[in-house]
Write a protein that holds these residues in place. Structure first.
Motif, mmCIF file in Angstrom:
data_model
loop_
_atom_site.group_PDB
_atom_site.id
_atom_site.type_symbol
_atom_site.label_atom_id
_atom_site.label_comp_id
_atom_site.label_asym_id
_atom_site.label_seq_id
_atom_site.Cartn_x
_atom_site.Cartn_y
_atom_site.Cartn_z
ATOM 1 N N PHE A 39 29.404 23.220 38.893
ATOM 2 C CA PHE A 39 28.255 23.690 38.408
ATOM 3 C C PHE A 39 26.883 22.789 38.570
ATOM 4 O O PHE A 39 25.953 23.252 39.191
ATOM 5 N N ILE A 40 27.143 21.330 38.628
ATOM 6 C CA ILE A 40 25.936 20.454 39.011
ATOM 7 C C ILE A 40 25.786 20.624 40.412
ATOM 8 O O ILE A 40 24.465 20.181 40.752
ATOM 9 N N HIS A 41 26.561 20.677 41.354
ATOM 10 C CA HIS A 41 26.327 20.863 42.735
ATOM 11 C C HIS A 41 25.344 22.164 42.968
ATOM 12 O O HIS A 41 24.230 21.963 43.636
ATOM 13 N N CYS A 42 25.659 23.339 42.337
ATOM 14 C CA CYS A 42 24.740 24.307 42.299
ATOM 15 C C CYS A 42 23.235 23.905 41.736
ATOM 16 O O CYS A 42 22.347 24.433 42.444
ATOM 17 N N VAL A 43 23.350 23.424 40.496
ATOM 18 C CA VAL A 43 22.093 23.195 40.138
ATOM 19 C C VAL A 43 21.404 22.042 41.090
ATOM 20 O O VAL A 43 20.016 22.523 41.374
ATOM 21 N N GLU A 44 21.916 21.129 41.439
ATOM 22 C CA GLU A 44 21.030 20.295 42.587
ATOM 23 C C GLU A 44 20.733 20.793 43.641
ATOM 24 O O GLU A 44 19.552 20.754 44.333
ATOM 25 N N SER A 45 21.593 21.709 44.160
ATOM 26 C CA SER A 45 21.311 22.448 45.475
ATOM 27 C C SER A 45 20.107 23.363 45.344
ATOM 28 O O SER A 45 19.188 23.557 45.919
ATOM 29 N N LEU A 46 20.157 24.076 44.276
ATOM 30 C CA LEU A 46 19.276 25.155 43.894
ATOM 31 C C LEU A 46 17.898 24.857 43.675
ATOM 32 O O LEU A 46 16.690 25.334 43.668
ATOM 33 N N ASN A 47 17.793 23.589 42.995
ATOM 34 C CA ASN A 47 16.503 22.732 42.463
ATOM 35 C C ASN A 47 15.839 21.831 43.642
ATOM 36 O O ASN A 47 14.974 21.104 43.326
ATOM 37 N N GLY A 48 16.617 21.734 44.810
ATOM 38 C CA GLY A 48 16.293 20.642 45.446
ATOM 39 C C GLY A 48 15.375 21.188 46.799
ATOM 40 O O GLY A 48 15.137 22.394 47.027
ATOM 41 N N THR A 49 14.687 20.192 47.397
ATOM 42 C CA THR A 49 13.934 20.369 48.484
ATOM 43 C C THR A 49 14.400 20.959 49.662
ATOM 44 O O THR A 49 13.588 21.381 50.588
ATOM 45 N N PHE A 50 15.772 20.762 50.073
ATOM 46 C CA PHE A 50 16.448 20.923 51.230
ATOM 47 C C PHE A 50 16.940 22.277 51.237
ATOM 48 O O PHE A 50 17.569 22.924 52.032
ATOM 49 N N LEU A 51 16.544 22.954 49.907
ATOM 50 C CA LEU A 51 17.072 24.486 49.716
ATOM 51 C C LEU A 51 16.719 25.386 50.959
ATOM 52 O O LEU A 51 15.465 25.377 51.374
ATOM 53 N N ASN A 52 17.470 26.317 51.492
ATOM 54 C CA ASN A 52 17.497 27.551 52.425
ATOM 55 C C ASN A 52 17.991 28.635 52.045
ATOM 56 O O ASN A 52 18.836 28.644 51.397
#
Length: 352
Positions: free
Chosen positions: A189-202
Motif C-alpha cells: 500500500f505504501i509503495h503505491c502511495v509513494e509512487s502515485l504522489n511522487g515527482t517521478f510518476l509517469n
C-alpha cells in the motif's frame, strides 16, 4: 522487467518443468528456502530436488545483510566445482532479496557491499527464479535487492537484479501470521502511495500503482472477500505495486524506515508502518486510510522506538535516511534538502 511469470493456484508444481531447460550438465540448482518451512515436508517434497541440487534453509528473522550474501556465495563455491545452473528463492521478501543478491555475486567479483547503489553491477546475474510465499514487498518484481551493509542499508539496484522467472502461487501464502500479513500488505500500500504522489510518476508507473492501490483498499477494507480471493488479489497487488515503483520510486516512509532498520534492526514491513503512521504532513488522506485499516484489523503499531536513542544512534539513523537521494527527490522534488533537514528528521523520528 521480469520476462516470465506464471500465476495460479498450484502453479508451484510447474517448478521443475520450468527449471529443466535451464539445467546444465553437472551443475546443480541451489534452492534458498525460508527456514520457516523446516519440517514442512509437503512443500519440500514439491520442490522435487534432482541430481546434485542443494537446498539451503535461510533465516529471515533479520533483514538481509551483505555479509550473509557473501557467506552463502562462499559456501556454494566451496562445495561445487561447477557454477550452479541457477538460484531459486522460496520465501518472503528477505529470501527473495537474498536470492537476487546471491545470483549477482556468483558472477561478479568482490563483496555484495561493493554493489550497494545504482547500476554498479557489471556482469549478468546467474539465472534466478523467485517464488514468493508472502505478498506485499514487491521483491518478486523489483530491480532492487535491499541489503544492510557494514556502513549503510541500500539496495543493489540494477538491470541484472530482477528474476528471470517468477512463480505466483497464492496457495503458498496460506498460514501467514495475521500481523505479518498486514505489515507486508501495507508495504505494498505504501509503495503505491509513494509512487502515485511522487515527482517521478509517469503513465506507466501510474497505471500499475492505481491498480495496486485499489486492490489494497479492497483487500483490507472489504469484509466480503473470501480468504482465497484475498490471497490472490494481494499477490497481484504486490506485483503491480512492485512494478509501479520499479518505474518511479518510493518516498518518505521508505527513506526513514531504512534508518530504523539499520540502527534498530526493525523489519522492513513493520518499519514502514511505524513511519507511515506519522506522515500526515506528506500523505494526509492516505495516512487516514491507513489508520482505518489498522483499526479494522486490530493491528498493533509499535510506539516509542526512538525515544531513548543515543545521539550517535540518531545521527546514524539520519545519515542513512539522507543518503537515499532518489527517494527524497521523488517525494519532494529537487529542493528536498531545503525541506528535509537533520533537525526535521530528528523531530520526526522522536515521534516514532
Amino acid at each position: 522487467m521480469v520476462p516470465k511469470v506464471v500465476f495460479g493456484q498450484g502453479s508451484f508444481d510447474q517448478l521443475q518443468s520450468i527449471l529443466s531447460p535451464e539445467r546444465k550438465s553437472k551443475s546443480p540448482f541451489i534452492f534458498l528456502v525460508d527456514d520457516v518451512f523446516i519440517g514442512n515436508n509437503e512443500l519440500i517434497d514439491r520442490i522435487n530436488l534432482r541430481f546434485n541440487d542443494k537446498l539451503i534453509f535461510v533465516s529471515a528473522d533479520e533483514e538481509p545483510k551483505t555479509i550473509q550474501v557473501d557467506q552463502i556465495v562462499k559456501d556454494i563455491k566451496a562445495e561445487f566445482t561447477y557454477r550452479p545452473s541457477g538460484i531459486v528463492g522460496i520465501g518472503g521478501g528477505s529470501i527473495l532479496d537474498l536470492s537476487k543478491a546471491v545470483s549477482i555475486m556468483l558472477t561478479n567479483k568482490g563483496s555484495a557491499s561493493d554493489y550497494q547503489g545504482w547500476d554498479l553491477v557489471k556482469n549478468k546475474a546467474l539465472y534466478h527464479v523467485g517464488v514468493p510465499t508472502i505478498s506485499g514487498t514487491g521483491a518478486e518484481v523489483s530491480r532492487t535487492t535491499v541489503l544492510t551493509g557494514p556502513v549503510k542499508k541500500l539496495g543493489i539496484n540494477s538491470d541484472f537484479t530482477p528474476f528471470d522467472q517468477v512463480i505466483l502461487d497464492p496457495d503458498l501464502t496460506k498460514g501467514v501470521p495475521r500481523n505479518q500479513w498486514f505489515y507486508t500488505g501495507m508495504d505494498c500500500f505504501i509503495h503505491c502511495v509513494e509512487s502515485l504522489n511522487g515527482t517521478f510518476l509517469n503513465a506507466f508507473s501510474q497505471s500499475y500503482g492505481e491498480k495496486a492501490y485499489d486492490l489494497c483498499k479492497e483487500i483490507f477494507l472489504d469484509s466480503s472477500l473470501s480468504e482465497e480471493e484475498s490471497r490472490a488479489k494481494l499477490m497481484m497487488a504486490s506485483w503491480h505495486g512492485g512494478m509501479s515503483i520499479a518505474y518511479s520510486q518510493v518516498g518518505v516512509a521508505h527513506a526513514m524506515s531504512y534508518g530504523l532498520s539499520y540502527v534498530l534492526g526493525t523489519k522492513h514491513g513493520i518499519g514502514n508502518c511505524i513511519v507511515f503512521n506519522h506522515l500526515e504532513e506528506f500523505y494526509k488522506d492516505d495516512v487516514i486510510l491507513f489508520k482505518e485499516m489498522v483499526a479494522k484489523h486490530n493491528i498493533d503499531i509499535p510506539q516509542g522506538l526512538c525515544k531513548n536513542l543515543t545521539q550517535q544512534q540518531m545521527d546514524t539513523m539520519i545519515d542513512i535516511a539522507l543518503s537515499l537521494v532518489p527517494l527524497w527527490e521523488n517525494a519532494i522534488g529537487d529542493n528536498w534538502e531545503t525541506v528535509i533537514t537533520r533537525e526535521k528528521l530528528a523531530s520526526m523520528y522522536r515521534k516514532m
